[in-house]
Write an enzyme that holds these catalytic residues in place. Sequence first.
Site, short mmCIF file in Angstrom:
data_model
loop_
_atom_site.label_atom_id
_atom_site.label_comp_id
_atom_site.label_asym_id
_atom_site.label_seq_id
_atom_site.Cartn_x
_atom_site.Cartn_y
_atom_site.Cartn_z
N GLY A 291 0.83 -1.19 0.00
CA GLY A 291 0.00 0.00 0.00
C GLY A 291 0.87 1.24 0.00
O GLY A 291 2.03 1.19 0.39
N GLN B 81 3.13 9.98 1.30
CA GLN B 81 4.41 9.26 1.28
C GLN B 81 5.23 9.58 0.05
O GLN B 81 6.43 9.30 0.01
CB GLN B 81 4.18 7.75 1.34
CG GLN B 81 3.60 7.27 2.66
CD GLN B 81 3.50 5.77 2.65
OE1 GLN B 81 2.51 5.22 2.19
NE2 GLN B 81 4.52 5.09 3.13
N CYS C 290 6.37 -0.17 6.85
CA CYS C 290 5.94 1.00 6.10
C CYS C 290 7.11 1.48 5.26
O CYS C 290 8.24 1.54 5.76
CB CYS C 290 5.51 2.09 7.09
SG CYS C 290 4.94 3.60 6.30
N LEU C 291 6.84 1.82 4.01
CA LEU C 291 7.92 2.29 3.14
C LEU C 291 8.55 3.57 3.67
O LEU C 291 9.70 3.87 3.36
CB LEU C 291 7.38 2.52 1.71
CG LEU C 291 6.94 1.26 0.95
CD1 LEU C 291 6.38 1.65 -0.41
CD2 LEU C 291 8.07 0.27 0.80
N HIS D 9 -4.08 1.18 7.79
CA HIS D 9 -2.70 1.71 7.77
C HIS D 9 -2.60 2.89 6.79
O HIS D 9 -2.05 3.94 7.13
CB HIS D 9 -1.74 0.58 7.39
CG HIS D 9 -0.30 0.99 7.25
ND1 HIS D 9 0.69 0.51 8.08
CD2 HIS D 9 0.31 1.83 6.36
CE1 HIS D 9 1.86 1.06 7.71
NE2 HIS D 9 1.65 1.86 6.67
N GLU D 10 -3.15 2.70 5.59
CA GLU D 10 -3.03 3.75 4.57
C GLU D 10 -3.90 4.96 4.91
O GLU D 10 -3.48 6.11 4.70
CB GLU D 10 -3.38 3.20 3.19
CG GLU D 10 -2.50 2.05 2.70
CD GLU D 10 -1.01 2.31 2.82
OE1 GLU D 10 -0.59 3.48 2.74
OE2 GLU D 10 -0.26 1.34 3.02
N HIS E 212 -2.22 7.31 7.18
CA HIS E 212 -1.26 8.24 6.55
C HIS E 212 -1.95 9.54 6.13
O HIS E 212 -1.31 10.59 6.07
CB HIS E 212 -0.64 7.60 5.30
CG HIS E 212 0.51 6.69 5.60
ND1 HIS E 212 1.66 7.11 6.25
CD2 HIS E 212 0.71 5.38 5.32
CE1 HIS E 212 2.51 6.10 6.36
NE2 HIS E 212 1.96 5.03 5.79
NI NI Z 1 2.86 3.16 5.55
#
Ligand code: NI
Length: 178
Positions: free
Chosen positions: A47, A52, A99-100, A141-142, A145
């Site tokens: 995701g 991000q 997480c990226l 999670h997304e 963000h």
């Molecule tokens: Ni993330």
Amino acid sequence: MAILKVANLGNPILRIPAEPVKNIQAPEIQRLIDDMIETMREYHGVGLAAPQVHRSLQIVTIEAEPEPDESTTPSAPTILINPRIVSANERLEEDWEGCLSVPNLRGKVPRHTDIEVQAHDRRGKLLSFPATDFFARVIQHECDHLVGTVFLDRMKSLETLTFLEEYGRYWARHEDEE
Ligand code: NI
């Protein structure tokens, strides 16, 4: 299409609420969505949220396969624009997340196992669908963000915070980066 630069933890853009998208059909929004999908795949994320990639907009892309029996659920990659989690069950389940924007770390995060989601798809169509388990986890999670929250904020304790190498050595199952 282009692979975009990912903002890492500490970059203020990850901590501010993202703006709703007003003109979903605009070429620059459509291009951003394509670039987000390419970026997510390049870095093997399941995701990605627009903040991000340095764009403070309410757009998320998700590669996780939705539950096969949920015919109302959009198929992968799932694009959610201006998403809202309109309801969630009481039950929380802990599982590993990464997480990226928080490279090389994993931690156990409690999430609702059943949620109801409303969002627009990339053509502007209003979607309303249930999500469960891993797919529900990725959506939570997304969506976090989009309000400036990262998975670390959701951990009950930092005791499970683990570097990727140690995760592989001591804890690995089958989870991917989110
Ligand atoms: Ni993330």
